[in-house]
Design a protein around this motif. Structure first.
Motif, PDB file in Angstrom:
ATOM      1  N   LEU A   1       3.493 -10.420  -2.770  1.00 41.43           N
ATOM      2  CA  LEU A   1       3.434  -9.855  -1.425  1.00 41.43           C
ATOM      3  C   LEU A   1       2.853  -8.453  -1.510  1.00 41.43           C
ATOM      4  CD1 LEU A   1       7.046 -10.807  -0.242  1.00 41.43           C
ATOM      5  CD2 LEU A   1       4.946 -12.167  -0.042  1.00 41.43           C
ATOM      6  N   GLU A   2       1.845  -8.170  -0.692  1.00 40.17           N
ATOM      7  CA  GLU A   2       1.292  -6.813  -0.585  1.00 40.17           C
ATOM      8  C   GLU A   2       1.502  -6.345   0.850  1.00 40.17           C
ATOM      9  OE1 GLU A   2      -2.888  -6.557  -2.355  1.00 40.17           O
ATOM     10  OE2 GLU A   2      -2.444  -8.683  -2.318  1.00 40.17           O
ATOM     11  N   ILE A   3       2.164  -5.197   0.977  1.00 40.77           N
ATOM     12  CA  ILE A   3       2.366  -4.624   2.304  1.00 40.77           C
ATOM     13  C   ILE A   3       1.172  -3.739   2.620  1.00 40.77           C
ATOM     14  CG2 ILE A   3       3.944  -3.352   3.796  1.00 40.77           C
ATOM     15  CD1 ILE A   3       5.132  -5.883   2.485  1.00 40.77           C
ATOM     16  N   LEU A   4       0.532  -3.970   3.746  1.00 34.97           N
ATOM     17  CA  LEU A   4      -0.709  -3.287   4.112  1.00 34.97           C
ATOM     18  C   LEU A   4      -0.440  -2.363   5.299  1.00 34.97           C
ATOM     19  CD1 LEU A   4      -3.063  -6.376   3.878  1.00 34.97           C
ATOM     20  CD2 LEU A   4      -2.358  -4.812   2.070  1.00 34.97           C
ATOM     21  N   ALA A   5      -0.996  -1.174   5.233  1.00 37.20           N
ATOM     22  CA  ALA A   5      -0.706  -0.148   6.228  1.00 37.20           C
ATOM     23  C   ALA A   5      -1.200  -0.552   7.615  1.00 37.20           C
ATOM     24  CB  ALA A   5      -1.375   1.161   5.823  1.00 37.20           C
ATOM     25  N   PRO A   6      -0.542   0.003   8.651  1.00 42.00           N
ATOM     26  CA  PRO A   6      -1.039  -0.231  10.012  1.00 42.00           C
ATOM     27  C   PRO A   6      -2.512   0.173  10.113  1.00 42.00           C
ATOM     28  CG  PRO A   6       1.095   0.848  10.090  1.00 42.00           C
ATOM     29  CD  PRO A   6       0.669   0.828   8.643  1.00 42.00           C
ATOM     30  N   GLY A   7      -3.270  -0.605  10.818  1.00 41.06           N
ATOM     31  CA  GLY A   7      -4.678  -0.285  11.004  1.00 41.06           C
ATOM     32  C   GLY A   7      -5.595  -0.978  10.023  1.00 41.06           C
ATOM     33  N   ALA A   8      -5.045  -1.564   8.960  1.00 43.80           N
ATOM     34  CA  ALA A   8      -5.890  -2.251   7.986  1.00 43.80           C
ATOM     35  C   ALA A   8      -6.617  -3.421   8.634  1.00 43.80           C
ATOM     36  CB  ALA A   8      -5.051  -2.730   6.804  1.00 43.80           C
TER      37      ALA A   8
END
Ligand SMILES: [Zn+2]
Length: 208
Positions: free
Chosen positions: A199-206
């Motif tokens: 699992l990779e958490i991706l920042a808002p806006g990606a």
């Protein structure tokens, strides 16, 4: 695709995990062997009674399985999460219930066996949340075919090793993922072996 990576973690084989996702952030779920079904739930962070609803998704979109572009709506029929990337074979199942203790008893398992339903409740407990029932899950990477006579056929997983699905939160949500512990049937592949996923958490806006 470029993105700001906020964190990376393992979803261990046969286990569940609950993630708090802020509006606009995303999680990329990578399936190293392409075989692991991931039962998926999403709840509104401020009101657990609103959640990703397979019944409403089928009604809203007039579909029985999920590909990118299908609106993943809540019980309030507003998008709660969105598939923003999908390199898998797609056609993710919405029809089968999350596996549960009764299914494993039917299959002849004696004693405790982990289940997606149990994993969901356990994962919510770990973050101090609770829900008194098990909503229908979005069964990512699970292949089920509706036959012309309207019966269902459980197919072997069809995704390539390393394929991934990325889910973006449309508002603040609690996402629950379960690496399906099914090791009696072949829903997680012919070797009946649940696998770790990444699992990779991706920042808002990606994925604005
Ligand atoms: Zn399961």
């Amino acid at each position: 695709m470029e993105f700001d990576r906020e964190g990376e973690l393992v979803l261990p084989a046969a286990r569940g995990k609950a993630l708090r996702l802020k509006a606009g952030s995303a999680v990329r779920i990578t399936n190293p062997f392409g075989t692991q079904a991931i039962d998926t739930w999403a709840f509104a962070a401020d009101d657990m009674s609103e959640y990703l609803s397979m019944e409403n998704v089928r009604s809203f979109n007039s579909v029985v399985c999920i590909d990118q572009g299908v609106a993943l709506v809540s019980t309030e029929r507003r998008p709660i999460i969105t598939i923003v990337e999908d390199t898998s074979a797609g056609r993710h199942d919405t029809l089968l219930c999350a596996c549960n203790p009764a299914i494993y008893r039917e299959l002849g398992v004696k004693g405790f066996h982990r289940s997606c339903s149990g994993n969901m409740h356990e994962a919510l407990t770990e973050i101090g949340r609770d829900i008194p029932f098990t909503p229908a899950a979005l069964n990512l990477f699970m292949s089920v075919r509706v036959e012309p006579d309207q019966t269902l056929t459980r197919l072997l997983p069809a995704s390539k090793p390393g394929s991934y699905v990325t889910l973006r939160a449309e508002f603040d949500v609690i996402l629950v993922l379960s690496s399906c512990p099914q090791d009696v049937t072949t829903i997680n592949g012919p070797d009946r072996t649940p696998r770790d996923c990444m699992l990779e958490i991706l920042a808002p806006g990606a994925f604005a």
